[in-house]
Scaffold this motif. Structure first.
Motif, PDB file in Angstrom:
ATOM      1  N   GLU A 176     -13.465 -10.921   2.628  1.00 14.22           N
ATOM      2  CA  GLU A 176     -13.820 -12.034   3.788  1.00 14.22           C
ATOM      3  C   GLU A 176     -13.615 -11.248   5.070  1.00 14.22           C
ATOM      4  O   GLU A 176     -13.638 -11.947   6.014  1.00 14.22           O
ATOM      5  N   TYR A 177     -13.322 -10.097   5.063  1.00 17.53           N
ATOM      6  CA  TYR A 177     -13.059  -9.043   6.248  1.00 17.53           C
ATOM      7  C   TYR A 177     -14.015  -7.830   6.438  1.00 17.53           C
ATOM      8  O   TYR A 177     -14.568  -7.604   5.402  1.00 17.53           O
ATOM      9  N   GLU A 178     -14.290  -7.617   7.483  1.00 15.44           N
ATOM     10  CA  GLU A 178     -15.296  -6.468   7.903  1.00 15.44           C
ATOM     11  C   GLU A 178     -14.995  -5.214   7.700  1.00 15.44           C
ATOM     12  O   GLU A 178     -15.395  -4.181   7.366  1.00 15.44           O
ATOM     13  N   TRP A 179     -13.511  -4.861   7.968  1.00 13.91           N
ATOM     14  CA  TRP A 179     -12.930  -3.405   8.075  1.00 13.91           C
ATOM     15  C   TRP A 179     -11.360  -3.350   7.363  1.00 13.91           C
ATOM     16  O   TRP A 179     -10.984  -4.848   7.409  1.00 13.91           O
ATOM     17  N   GLY A 180     -11.225  -2.389   7.272  1.00 16.14           N
ATOM     18  CA  GLY A 180      -9.890  -2.298   6.557  1.00 16.14           C
ATOM     19  C   GLY A 180      -9.237  -0.805   7.024  1.00 16.14           C
ATOM     20  O   GLY A 180      -9.829   0.179   7.000  1.00 16.14           O
ATOM     21  N   ALA A 181      -7.936  -1.021   6.856  1.00 12.32           N
ATOM     22  CA  ALA A 181      -7.319   0.612   6.918  1.00 12.32           C
ATOM     23  C   ALA A 181      -5.999   0.479   5.982  1.00 12.32           C
ATOM     24  O   ALA A 181      -5.348  -0.415   5.832  1.00 12.32           O
ATOM     25  N   THR A 182      -5.762   1.448   5.236  1.00  7.53           N
ATOM     26  CA  THR A 182      -4.711   1.885   4.461  1.00  7.53           C
ATOM     27  C   THR A 182      -4.099   3.012   4.860  1.00  7.53           C
ATOM     28  O   THR A 182      -4.541   4.031   5.363  1.00  7.53           O
ATOM     29  N   PHE A 183      -2.458   3.070   4.722  1.00  7.71           N
ATOM     30  CA  PHE A 183      -1.732   4.226   5.002  1.00  7.71           C
ATOM     31  C   PHE A 183      -0.708   4.414   4.109  1.00  7.71           C
ATOM     32  O   PHE A 183       0.130   3.661   3.645  1.00  7.71           O
ATOM     33  N   LEU A 184      -0.490   5.233   3.332  1.00  7.81           N
ATOM     34  CA  LEU A 184       0.487   5.796   2.377  1.00  7.81           C
ATOM     35  C   LEU A 184       1.576   6.489   2.859  1.00  7.81           C
ATOM     36  O   LEU A 184       1.534   7.537   3.789  1.00  7.81           O
ATOM     37  N   ILE A 185       2.761   5.865   2.804  1.00  3.80           N
ATOM     38  CA  ILE A 185       4.061   6.167   3.602  1.00  3.80           C
ATOM     39  C   ILE A 185       5.024   6.379   2.427  1.00  3.80           C
ATOM     40  O   ILE A 185       5.200   5.220   1.300  1.00  3.80           O
ATOM     41  N   GLU A 186       6.054   6.949   2.522  1.00  2.00           N
ATOM     42  CA  GLU A 186       6.918   7.611   1.622  1.00  2.00           C
ATOM     43  C   GLU A 186       8.101   6.626   1.441  1.00  2.00           C
ATOM     44  O   GLU A 186       8.678   6.149   0.218  1.00  2.00           O
ATOM     45  N   ASP A 187       8.642   5.923   2.498  1.00  2.00           N
ATOM     46  CA  ASP A 187       9.916   5.017   2.382  1.00  2.00           C
ATOM     47  C   ASP A 187       9.979   4.200   3.632  1.00  2.00           C
ATOM     48  O   ASP A 187       9.081   4.356   4.609  1.00  2.00           O
ATOM     49  N   LEU A 188      10.935   3.472   3.747  1.00  2.00           N
ATOM     50  CA  LEU A 188      11.188   2.478   4.778  1.00  2.00           C
ATOM     51  C   LEU A 188      11.538   3.175   6.161  1.00  2.00           C
ATOM     52  O   LEU A 188      11.046   2.967   7.218  1.00  2.00           O
ATOM     53  N   ASP A 189      12.047   4.620   6.129  1.00  2.00           N
ATOM     54  CA  ASP A 189      12.203   5.250   7.288  1.00  2.00           C
ATOM     55  C   ASP A 189      11.103   5.679   7.885  1.00  2.00           C
ATOM     56  O   ASP A 189      10.744   5.704   9.065  1.00  2.00           O
ATOM     57  N   GLY A 190      10.180   5.955   6.863  1.00  2.00           N
ATOM     58  CA  GLY A 190       8.721   6.676   7.299  1.00  2.00           C
ATOM     59  C   GLY A 190       8.073   5.300   7.736  1.00  2.00           C
ATOM     60  O   GLY A 190       7.026   5.494   8.579  1.00  2.00           O
ATOM     61  N   TYR A 191       8.161   4.164   7.289  1.00  2.90           N
ATOM     62  CA  TYR A 191       7.452   3.025   7.721  1.00  2.90           C
ATOM     63  C   TYR A 191       7.843   2.719   9.295  1.00  2.90           C
ATOM     64  O   TYR A 191       6.989   2.393   9.967  1.00  2.90           O
ATOM     65  N   TRP A 192       9.109   2.707   9.492  1.00  5.82           N
ATOM     66  CA  TRP A 192       9.662   2.545  10.835  1.00  5.82           C
ATOM     67  C   TRP A 192       9.098   3.559  11.801  1.00  5.82           C
ATOM     68  O   TRP A 192       8.550   3.282  13.008  1.00  5.82           O
ATOM     69  N   GLU A 193       8.887   4.838  11.264  1.00  4.17           N
ATOM     70  CA  GLU A 193       8.215   5.890  12.187  1.00  4.17           C
ATOM     71  C   GLU A 193       6.875   5.471  12.194  1.00  4.17           C
ATOM     72  O   GLU A 193       6.515   5.591  13.384  1.00  4.17           O
ATOM     73  N   TYR A 194       6.026   5.051  11.494  1.00  4.74           N
ATOM     74  CA  TYR A 194       4.826   4.482  11.509  1.00  4.74           C
ATOM     75  C   TYR A 194       4.577   3.549  12.571  1.00  4.74           C
ATOM     76  O   TYR A 194       3.658   3.514  13.408  1.00  4.74           O
ATOM     77  N   LEU A 195       5.445   2.427  12.502  1.00  5.48           N
ATOM     78  CA  LEU A 195       5.362   1.383  13.078  1.00  5.48           C
ATOM     79  C   LEU A 195       5.674   1.768  14.664  1.00  5.48           C
ATOM     80  O   LEU A 195       5.061   1.126  15.676  1.00  5.48           O
ATOM     81  N   THR A 196       6.578   2.577  14.875  1.00  2.00           N
ATOM     82  CA  THR A 196       6.834   2.904  16.439  1.00  2.00           C
ATOM     83  C   THR A 196       6.437   4.014  16.972  1.00  2.00           C
ATOM     84  O   THR A 196       6.625   4.470  18.055  1.00  2.00           O
ATOM     85  N   HIS A 197       5.296   4.834  16.416  1.00  2.00           N
ATOM     86  CA  HIS A 197       4.710   5.711  16.921  1.00  2.00           C
ATOM     87  C   HIS A 197       3.800   5.689  17.894  1.00  2.00           C
ATOM     88  O   HIS A 197       2.985   4.584  17.925  1.00  2.00           O
ATOM     89  N   PRO A 198       3.691   6.407  18.875  1.00  2.00           N
ATOM     90  CA  PRO A 198       2.824   6.226  20.010  1.00  2.00           C
ATOM     91  C   PRO A 198       1.486   5.963  19.672  1.00  2.00           C
ATOM     92  O   PRO A 198       0.726   5.223  20.364  1.00  2.00           O
ATOM     93  N   SER A 199       1.082   6.595  18.653  1.00  2.54           N
ATOM     94  CA  SER A 199      -0.399   6.546  18.338  1.00  2.54           C
ATOM     95  C   SER A 199      -0.743   5.112  17.793  1.00  2.54           C
ATOM     96  O   SER A 199      -1.826   4.461  17.950  1.00  2.54           O
ATOM     97  N   HIS A 200       0.343   4.600  17.145  1.00  3.93           N
ATOM     98  CA  HIS A 200       0.239   3.216  16.560  1.00  3.93           C
ATOM     99  C   HIS A 200       0.146   2.223  17.566  1.00  3.93           C
ATOM    100  O   HIS A 200      -0.468   1.205  17.707  1.00  3.93           O
ATOM    101  N   LEU A 201       1.023   2.500  18.551  1.00  2.00           N
ATOM    102  CA  LEU A 201       1.211   1.582  19.668  1.00  2.00           C
ATOM    103  C   LEU A 201      -0.212   1.725  20.285  1.00  2.00           C
ATOM    104  O   LEU A 201      -0.726   0.460  21.070  1.00  2.00           O
TER     105      LEU A 201
END
Length: 137
Positions: A48-73
């Protein structure tokens, strides 16, 4: 391994140029965040959505890096104001029964550190998933 995903629908008033800028910003996340080992950004089919995105990340440390990276912001700042409906999800092969709570805690920690993000997420028309119910005021 963690597959972090988002499914979303833009507001009816979002221009094609705004939509493309937001989608390109998501693609840039995949290219520029070191913790992301692969990614997909595109049309969401079968839901029921138009678009999607998935990102493969190794672990929780990498997840935090993903969440706080300037490009994500950057994606948050330009994309969230255009989004009407949003769902996030995480799939992991980690057998830790507390993994969902650990992922949610990372999202909450991010909300606690970023009042502007908290406001943007709170303004979404609909929000569900791994980081929901969203920021706690």
């Amino acid at each position: 391994m963690i597959v972090h995903g988002n499914r979303f629908t833009f507001k009816p008033g979002a221009s094609p140029e705004q939509v493309e800028e937001a989608l390109e910003s998501l693609r840039n996340q995949g290219r520029s965040i070191p913790a992301v080992t692969s990614f997909t950004v595109g049309r969401d089919h079968g839901g029921e959505y138009e678009w999607g995105a998935t990102f493969l990340i190794e672990d929780l440390d990498g997840y935090w890096e993903y969440l706080t990276h300037p490009s994500h912001l950057r994606t948050d700042r330009i994309g969230l104001p255009l989004v009407d409906r949003f769902a996030s999800f995480d799939i992991t092969d980690d057998l830790d029964p507390g993994m969902g709570a650990k992922i949610a805690a990372l999202h909450q920690r991010r909300y606690d550190r970023d009042p502007e993000l908290t406001r943007l997420v709170s303004d979404l028309g609909e929000y569900s998933g791994s980081a929901a119910p969203g920021p706690h005021a």
